[in-house]
Design an enzyme around this catalytic site. Structure first.
Site, short mmCIF file in Angstrom:
data_model
loop_
_atom_site.label_atom_id
_atom_site.label_comp_id
_atom_site.label_asym_id
_atom_site.label_seq_id
_atom_site.Cartn_x
_atom_site.Cartn_y
_atom_site.Cartn_z
CG ASP A 1 85.29 58.88 17.04
OD1 ASP A 1 85.29 57.68 16.71
OD2 ASP A 1 86.32 59.56 17.13
CE LYS B 1 81.33 55.85 11.97
NZ LYS B 1 81.86 57.02 12.71
N GLY C 1 86.53 52.68 15.70
CA GLY C 1 86.19 52.20 17.04
C GLY C 1 84.72 52.50 17.23
CG HIS C 2 82.12 51.60 14.73
ND1 HIS C 2 81.62 51.18 13.52
CD2 HIS C 2 82.92 52.66 14.45
CE1 HIS C 2 82.11 51.95 12.56
NE2 HIS C 2 82.91 52.84 13.10
CD GLN D 1 87.58 54.93 9.08
OE1 GLN D 1 87.29 54.34 8.07
NE2 GLN D 1 87.87 54.31 10.19
CB THR E 1 90.75 53.45 17.67
OG1 THR E 1 89.51 53.00 17.15
CG2 THR E 1 91.88 52.66 17.04
P1 GDP Z 1 81.38 55.66 16.23
O1 GDP Z 1 82.81 55.52 15.89
O2 GDP Z 1 80.65 56.58 15.30
O3 GDP Z 1 80.67 54.33 16.36
O4 GDP Z 1 81.33 56.35 17.66
P2 GDP Z 1 82.24 55.98 18.96
O5 GDP Z 1 81.73 54.71 19.52
O6 GDP Z 1 83.68 56.09 18.62
O7 GDP Z 1 81.94 57.21 19.89
C1 GDP Z 1 80.64 57.54 20.28
C2 GDP Z 1 80.57 57.52 21.82
O8 GDP Z 1 79.38 58.15 22.23
C3 GDP Z 1 80.50 56.12 22.39
O9 GDP Z 1 81.13 56.13 23.63
C4 GDP Z 1 79.01 55.86 22.53
O10 GDP Z 1 78.71 54.94 23.56
C5 GDP Z 1 78.52 57.24 22.90
N1 GDP Z 1 77.16 57.58 22.44
C6 GDP Z 1 76.54 57.23 21.28
N2 GDP Z 1 75.34 57.84 21.20
C7 GDP Z 1 75.22 58.59 22.32
C8 GDP Z 1 74.21 59.49 22.80
O11 GDP Z 1 73.19 59.73 22.16
N3 GDP Z 1 74.47 60.12 24.00
C9 GDP Z 1 75.61 59.89 24.72
N4 GDP Z 1 75.77 60.53 25.87
N5 GDP Z 1 76.56 59.05 24.29
C10 GDP Z 1 76.38 58.43 23.10
P1 IMO Z 2 85.24 55.75 13.54
O1 IMO Z 2 84.73 54.72 12.56
C1 IMO Z 2 87.73 59.28 14.20
C2 IMO Z 2 91.32 59.67 11.70
C3 IMO Z 2 92.65 59.58 12.41
C4 IMO Z 2 93.47 60.50 11.53
C5 IMO Z 2 92.94 60.20 10.14
C6 IMO Z 2 93.79 59.22 9.35
O2 IMO Z 2 85.40 55.23 14.93
O3 IMO Z 2 84.44 57.01 13.45
P2 IMO Z 2 94.13 56.59 9.52
O4 IMO Z 2 94.63 55.73 10.64
O5 IMO Z 2 92.75 56.25 9.07
O6 IMO Z 2 95.09 56.67 8.38
O7 IMO Z 2 94.08 58.08 10.16
O8 IMO Z 2 91.64 59.66 10.33
N1 IMO Z 2 90.40 58.52 11.94
C7 IMO Z 2 89.33 58.57 12.73
N2 IMO Z 2 88.87 59.55 13.53
N3 IMO Z 2 87.04 58.12 14.09
C8 IMO Z 2 87.47 57.14 13.28
O9 IMO Z 2 86.75 56.03 13.04
C9 IMO Z 2 88.69 57.32 12.58
N4 IMO Z 2 89.40 56.56 11.72
C10 IMO Z 2 90.44 57.31 11.33
O10 IMO Z 2 92.56 60.06 13.74
O11 IMO Z 2 93.15 61.84 11.82
MG MG Z 3 84.70 55.73 16.79
#
Ligand code: GDP
Ligand code: IMO
Ligand code: MG
Length: 427
Positions: free
Chosen positions: A13, A16, A40-41, A223, A299
């Site tokens: 998170d 990415k 969850g991207h 991840q 997610t």
């Molecule tokens: P990922 O799993 O690495 O793709 O990240 P997620 O989407 O799960 O979580 C990142 C969250 O931060 C999302 O809600 C994005 O919209 C938000 N985000 C990404 N870059 C920035 C940033 O530079 N500033 C802020 N405030 N939010 C961001």
């Molecule tokens: P993105 O791509 C954050 C964590 C779960 C748990 C561990 C194992 O959005 O960054 P699993 O279901 O993979 O067997 O769970 O990994 N986990 C994540 N945490 N971002 C993710 O993906 C994750 N994918 C799995 O919360 O701790």
């Molecule tokens: Mg994510």
């Protein structure tokens, strides 16, 4: 032309999805290489927010071909649902190409994920419950179902039956759950066969050909480093290799063909699920970080655990992934704090630890040693050049750069597509 790998450097998170989207229409192929719909991207375009779980984030870019590599585990229901969801929102998205060797998540993997977590009680991992671990277990145990099995219905039925023979014993006798009917599972998988069949390809050959032709290929990590089954905070990890090497084993593109590896690093630290997190803040400050950063899982919706920036954690990821560049995200979230502690090392059992701890026990025991940096109050969400940032903010970035040992080439100052500062162009 470059091939570039995007890897999360902490516990996921980091942003990415936004980083992939920011590379935009110069990307010809966007490839997921590990994980599944545990990811969850998020991509924010104008006032629309899109969250991709299984589809590569490049799906929002019409000129980009999306590929699901052999290293991914694919839930066909989720794939269909995600495509339908985007189409309902008016997007003309193409079905992704899928490696014939990608493994399929079946309903019994989801059941097993949930019952084993429940059985583990306070030793649970805190998985996303998507069947990820059991699907990878079957892959390693050589009893998995692969995308190519959809091309051979009789073979598929045999494999499902063989795989369920022992699992049904386990479900009934250990977990006290109903047995799962193999015919029902086979039919559920075959219901997708007609739709998916045209997209099942030799993805390794396709991607190598694309690189021969000078195309830009982006490998989208899911991840993150510290969730890697080999390098993460085992056993509190996912069951695949999100690290940069996974881009090779998860797609069939050799290491000599990778030009750049970009680490996505959040300006503070978050984690979802169980496991150690040395800089976790269990107080009001942690809650404030969560509120300001909107740190709720994309997610599962779970609140993310929050803490200050952990430099040894990221430095370890820099080394193992061989990052050429770092993209520092969510810097805007740190606006308003008078002081910003940054973890520069750990103490465990009255000893100072040099770098990342060696053992699980030491990670659990690690107490952060903080260096306190001055904060800033100015809104930075409109900054588009490094020089637009307040002096203390610039100093924070430069100090992080020195502590992690990798150049920071991009900075996120908001979730929006345009809210980035590019210091060194990545493509
Ligand atoms: P990922 O799993 O690495 O793709 O990240 P997620 O989407 O799960 O979580 C990142 C969250 O931060 C999302 O809600 C994005 O919209 C938000 N985000 C990404 N870059 C920035 C940033 O530079 N500033 C802020 N405030 N939010 C961001
Ligand atoms: P993105 O791509 C954050 C964590 C779960 C748990 C561990 C194992 O959005 O960054 P699993 O279901 O993979 O067997 O769970 O990994 N986990 C994540 N945490 N971002 C993710 O993906 C994750 N994918 C799995 O919360 O701790
Ligand atoms: Mg994510």
């Amino acid at each position: 032309m470059p091939s570039i790998v995007i890897v999360g450097a902490q516990w996921g998170d980091e942003g990415k999805g936004k980083a992939v989207d920011a590379l935009g229409n110069r990307v010809d192929f966007c490839v997921r290489y590990s994980g599944g719909n545990n990811a969850g991207h998020t991509v924010v375009v104008g006032d629309e927010t899109f969250t991709m779980h299984l589809l590569p984030s490049g799906v929002l870019n019409p000129s980009c071909t999306c590929v699901i590599g052999n290293g991914v585990v694919v839930d066909l229901d989720v794939l269909a649902g995600e495509l339908a969801g985007l189409r309902e929102r008016g997007l003309d998205v193409e079905h992704p190409l899928i490696s014939a060797n990608a493994h399929i998540i079946t309903p019994y993997h989801q059941v097993l994920d949930k019952v084993t977590e429940r059985f583990a009680g306070n030793k649970r991992i805190g998985t996303t419950g998507r069947g990820i671990g059991p699907a990878y277990s079957d892959k390693i145990n050589r009893i998995g179902i692969r995308a190519q099995d959809l091309l051979d219905p009789d073979g598929l039925a045999e494999k499902v039956e063989a795989s369920l023979a022992s699992k049904n014993q386990l479900l009934a006798k250990i977990y006290n759950r109903a047995a799962i009917n193999p015919q029902v599972v086979t039919e559920a998988l075959l219901a997708h066969a007609d739709t998916v069949r045209p997209y099942i390809v030799d993805a390794a050959r396709l991607l190598n050909q694309a690189l021969d032709d000078g195309k830009v290929v982006l490998f989208e990590g899911a991840q993150a480093h510290h969730l890697d089954v080999d390098f993460g905070t085992y056993p509190y990890v996912t069951s695949s290799n999100p690290t940069a090497g996974g881009a090779c084993t998860g797609t069939g593109v050799g290491p000599t063909r990778i030009d750049r590896v970009v680490g996505i690093v959040k300006a503070y630290t978050t984690r979802v699920g169980e496991g150690p997190m040395p800089t976790e803040l269990l107080d009001e400050t942690g809650e404030q970080l969560r509120a300001q950063g909107n740190e709720y899982g994309a997610t599962t919706g779970r609140p993310r655990r929050c803490g200050w920036f952990d430099a040894p954690l990221v430095r370890q990821a820099v080394m193992i992934n061989g990052f050429t560049d770092v993209f520092l995200t969510k810097l805007d979230v740190l606006t308003g704090w008078a002081e910003l502690p940054v973890c520069v090392g750990y103490m465990a059992d009255a000893h100072k630890i040099d770098g990342w701890p060696l053992t699980e026990r030491e990670v659990e025991a690690a107490e952060p040693i903080y260096e306190i940096l001055p904060g800033w109050t100015e809104d930075i969400s409109q900054a588009r050049h490094f020089g637009d940032l307040p002096a203390n903010c610039q100093a924070y970035v430069r100090r992080l750069e020195a502590l992690i040992g990798c150049r920071i080439s991009g900075i996120g100052v908001g979730p929006g597509r345009e809210q980035s500062i590019i210091i060194n162009t990545l493509l």
